[in-house]
Design a protein around this motif. Structure first.
Motif, PDB file in Angstrom:
ATOM      1  N   CYS A  81       0.725  -1.116  -0.037  1.00 35.14           N
ATOM      2  CA  CYS A  81      -0.051  -0.044  -0.202  1.00 35.14           C
ATOM      3  C   CYS A  81       0.947   1.384   0.013  1.00 35.14           C
ATOM      4  O   CYS A  81       0.636   2.203   0.765  1.00 35.14           O
ATOM      5  CB  CYS A  81      -1.062   0.089   1.328  1.00 35.14           C
ATOM      6  SG  CYS A  81      -2.480  -1.051   0.875  1.00 35.14           S
ATOM      7  N   ASN A  82       2.011   1.036  -0.811  1.00 31.82           N
ATOM      8  CA  ASN A  82       2.746   2.502  -0.844  1.00 31.82           C
ATOM      9  C   ASN A  82       2.430   3.114  -2.262  1.00 31.82           C
ATOM     10  O   ASN A  82       2.593   2.591  -3.199  1.00 31.82           O
ATOM     11  CB  ASN A  82       4.336   1.870  -0.860  1.00 31.82           C
ATOM     12  CG  ASN A  82       5.211   2.996  -1.095  1.00 31.82           C
ATOM     13  OD1 ASN A  82       4.688   4.204  -1.428  1.00 31.82           O
ATOM     14  ND2 ASN A  82       6.475   2.623  -0.565  1.00 31.82           N
ATOM     15  N   THR A  83       1.915   4.329  -1.981  1.00 30.00           N
ATOM     16  CA  THR A  83       1.253   5.204  -3.039  1.00 30.00           C
ATOM     17  C   THR A  83       2.125   6.458  -3.376  1.00 30.00           C
ATOM     18  O   THR A  83       1.768   7.402  -3.879  1.00 30.00           O
ATOM     19  CB  THR A  83      -0.194   5.681  -2.801  1.00 30.00           C
ATOM     20  OG1 THR A  83       0.017   6.276  -1.490  1.00 30.00           O
ATOM     21  CG2 THR A  83      -1.140   4.591  -2.677  1.00 30.00           C
ATOM     22  N   THR A  84       3.433   6.396  -2.793  1.00 31.44           N
ATOM     23  CA  THR A  84       4.225   7.282  -2.998  1.00 31.44           C
ATOM     24  C   THR A  84       4.529   7.826  -4.560  1.00 31.44           C
ATOM     25  O   THR A  84       4.673   8.936  -4.858  1.00 31.44           O
ATOM     26  CB  THR A  84       5.775   6.967  -2.364  1.00 31.44           C
ATOM     27  OG1 THR A  84       5.399   6.600  -0.951  1.00 31.44           O
ATOM     28  CG2 THR A  84       6.594   8.366  -2.356  1.00 31.44           C
ATOM     29  N   ASN A  85       4.859   6.873  -5.282  1.00 30.71           N
ATOM     30  CA  ASN A  85       5.312   7.016  -6.926  1.00 30.71           C
ATOM     31  C   ASN A  85       4.425   6.159  -7.743  1.00 30.71           C
ATOM     32  O   ASN A  85       4.906   5.220  -8.426  1.00 30.71           O
ATOM     33  CB  ASN A  85       6.878   6.408  -6.635  1.00 30.71           C
ATOM     34  CG  ASN A  85       7.532   7.209  -7.367  1.00 30.71           C
ATOM     35  OD1 ASN A  85       7.125   7.950  -8.338  1.00 30.71           O
ATOM     36  ND2 ASN A  85       8.869   6.998  -7.530  1.00 30.71           N
ATOM     37  N   PRO A  86       3.359   6.789  -7.848  1.00 24.70           N
ATOM     38  CA  PRO A  86       2.370   5.803  -8.887  1.00 24.70           C
ATOM     39  C   PRO A  86       2.827   5.877 -10.299  1.00 24.70           C
ATOM     40  O   PRO A  86       3.497   6.728 -10.668  1.00 24.70           O
ATOM     41  CB  PRO A  86       0.953   6.425  -8.763  1.00 24.70           C
ATOM     42  CG  PRO A  86       1.192   7.528  -8.119  1.00 24.70           C
ATOM     43  CD  PRO A  86       2.486   7.756  -7.429  1.00 24.70           C
TER      44      PRO A  86
HETATM   45  C1  LIG Z   1       7.697   3.734  -1.143  1.00 19.57           C
HETATM   46  O1  LIG Z   1       8.196   3.908  -2.421  1.00 19.57           O
HETATM   47  C2  LIG Z   1       9.206   4.815  -2.500  1.00 19.57           C
HETATM   48  C3  LIG Z   1       9.680   4.616  -3.811  1.00 19.57           C
HETATM   49  O2  LIG Z   1       8.795   4.236  -5.034  1.00 19.57           O
HETATM   50  C4  LIG Z   1      10.153   4.591  -1.655  1.00 19.57           C
HETATM   51  O3  LIG Z   1      11.266   5.729  -1.721  1.00 19.57           O
HETATM   52  C5  LIG Z   1       9.856   4.565  -0.110  1.00 19.57           C
HETATM   53  O4  LIG Z   1      10.867   4.244   0.728  1.00 19.57           O
HETATM   54  C6  LIG Z   1       8.482   3.502  -0.045  1.00 19.57           C
HETATM   55  N1  LIG Z   1       8.127   3.543   1.118  1.00 19.57           N
HETATM   56  C7  LIG Z   1       7.986   2.682   2.243  1.00 19.57           C
HETATM   57  C8  LIG Z   1       7.236   2.778   3.385  1.00 19.57           C
HETATM   58  O5  LIG Z   1       8.217   1.537   1.837  1.00 19.57           O
END
Ligand SMILES: *[C@@H]1O[C@H](CO)[C@@H](O)[C@H](O)[C@H]1NC(C)=O
Ligand SMILES: *[C@@H]1O[C@H](CO)[C@@H](O)[C@H](O)[C@H]1NC(C)=O
Ligand SMILES: *[C@@H]1O[C@H](CO)[C@@H](O)[C@H](O)[C@H]1NC(C)=O
Ligand SMILES: *[C@@H]1O[C@H](CO)[C@@H](O)[C@H](O)[C@H]1NC(C)=O
Ligand SMILES: *[C@@H]1O[C@H](CO)[C@@H](O)[C@H](O)[C@H]1NC(C)=O
Ligand SMILES: *[C@@H]1O[C@H](CO)[C@@H](O)[C@H](O)[C@H]1NC(C)=O
Ligand SMILES: *[C@@H]1O[C@H](CO)[C@@H](O)[C@H](O)[C@H]1NC(C)=O
Length: 292
Positions: A81-86
């Motif tokens: 559920c990592n939506t940082t970089n879609p």
């Molecule tokens: C979520 O993904 C980004 C890259 O897409 C990464 O930098 C980040 O560490 C990730 N966050 C987690 C909590 O894994």
């Protein structure tokens, strides 16, 4: 009937009515649209398992602007559920996404906690040409019935086990493994008539100890339910077709939609902490509704 059962029935009926030819528009969740589903992620797993995706089809995400959005993410990001970089995202409904190539696609909402609450969708788009070469033969497989759900009164009604069985190929020699809590469930092997009528007075066999291993010895239809009161009516029932060759009605042995097993490492997975975690999750949903 509770809301989730009505929802699941609705999407099943709509899915069955859909035309299977040509480019299609798949409205994600049908009438429910794209939202936090009332029954958790199984809602979109079930929806996906009843679709027939092809290259060129369109996914239409219908949601309320500002309250929801949609993002395509990697498998890894989907699992966590990592939506940082879609890979792709849209905040404007209806959002159309064209399935331009065969493969796996993962979607969620980037809005806080929506993903963990079940607003996520995993689909598999099969390649345009089925493999002309014969399927490689395979050895016997142990299928964990319901995967992480195990063998319970399913929170989403009997489509849960229908969805689970939908894309699987059951061969003579494979084994069904039923995991449940001793004393709260059992496995009744029944005839088609008993299955259709939920008549559990007439059973072929009843297994009371978990895990129950049932090796499929003959081809044809096989039916399973529970002798516990009302469990059958509430959807704890499984019907499968067993064949002797590796040809499934879908033409190929590939998984179509990922279904409830989308999060499973493999269908052969032994019970794991994750399995019991998810089972507890589903049981907690089930217990929150008096119907169960
Ligand atoms: C979520 O993904 C980004 C890259 O897409 C990464 O930098 C980040 O560490 C990730 N966050 C987690 C909590 O894994
Ligand atoms: C989106 O959902 C709304 C509310 O249910 C509905 O009125 C509308 O027709 C839907 N739009 C599409 C494109 O399906
Ligand atoms: C999305 O697809 C639907 C169905 O083909 C179409 O009616 C609608 O105009 C499309 N919307 C956009 C923004 O492309
Ligand atoms: C299936 O499970 C049984 C019992 O645990 C085990 O002995 C057998 O090796 C398994 N077979 C496969 C194909 O995983
Ligand atoms: C099953 O047995 C019970 C008790 O003997 C009886 O009341 C019930 O009608 C039977 N059900 C069916 C479907 O025959
Ligand atoms: C269920 O009962 C059987 C027989 O007593 C036992 O072997 C098995 O470990 C039990 N299973 C669970 C999950 O408690
Ligand atoms: C098994 O296959 C037959 C023939 O395709 C079909 O009519 C029947 O509904 C299937 N049964 C189940 C339980 O899927």
């Amino acid at each position: 009937m509770d809301r989730r059962m009505i929802f699941i029935l609705g999407i099943a009926v709509c899915a069955l009515l859909q035309n299977t030819n040509g480019q299609k528009v798949h409205t994600v969740g049908n009438e429910l649209g794209w939202t936090i589903p009332p029954g958790g992620p199984i809602a979109y797993d079930t929806w996906a398992s009843l679709q027939d995706f092809n290259v060129g089809d369109i996914l239409l995400f219908n949601f309320t602007n500002g309250e929801q959005d949609v993002a395509q993410v990697t498998k890894e990001a989907f699992k966590t559920c990592n939506t940082t970089n879609p890979i792709w995202s849209s905040k404007n409904s209806p959002a159309n996404f064209t399935l331009s190539a065969a493969g796996e696609y993962y979607f969620t909402s980037t809005i806080d906690r929506h993903c963990v609450q079940g607003q996520r969708l995993a689909i598999h788009v099969p390649g345009p040409e089925p493999s002309p070469s014969p399927e490689p033969s395979r050895g016997p497989v142990n299928y964990t019935v319901g995967d992480k759900l195990g063998w319970i009164v399913p929170p989403a009604g009997d489509f849960a086990y229908a969805a689970w069985a939908h894309w699987k190929t059951f061969l003579v020699g494979d084994t069904l493994v039923f995991y449940f809590v001793n004393g709260t469930q059992d496995v009744a092997v029944v005839t088609k008539e008993a299955y259709d009528n939920c008549d559990t007075n007439n059973t072929i066999a009843v297994h009371k100890n978990s895990p129950t291993y049932i090796t499929l010895k003959t081809s044809g239809e096989h039916f399973y339910t529970s002798t516990y009161s009302h469990h059958c009516d509430l959807g704890q029932k499984l019907a499968i077709n067993v064949t002797t060759t590796n040809l499934s009605p879908g033409g190929a042995n590939t998984p179509g939609a990922l279904g409830p097993s989308a999060f499973a490492p493999s269908v052969n997975s032994a019970p794991s902490k994750a399995m019991f975690g998810f089972t507890a999750f589903f049981l907690s949903i089930a217990m929150a509704f008096p119907i169960f």
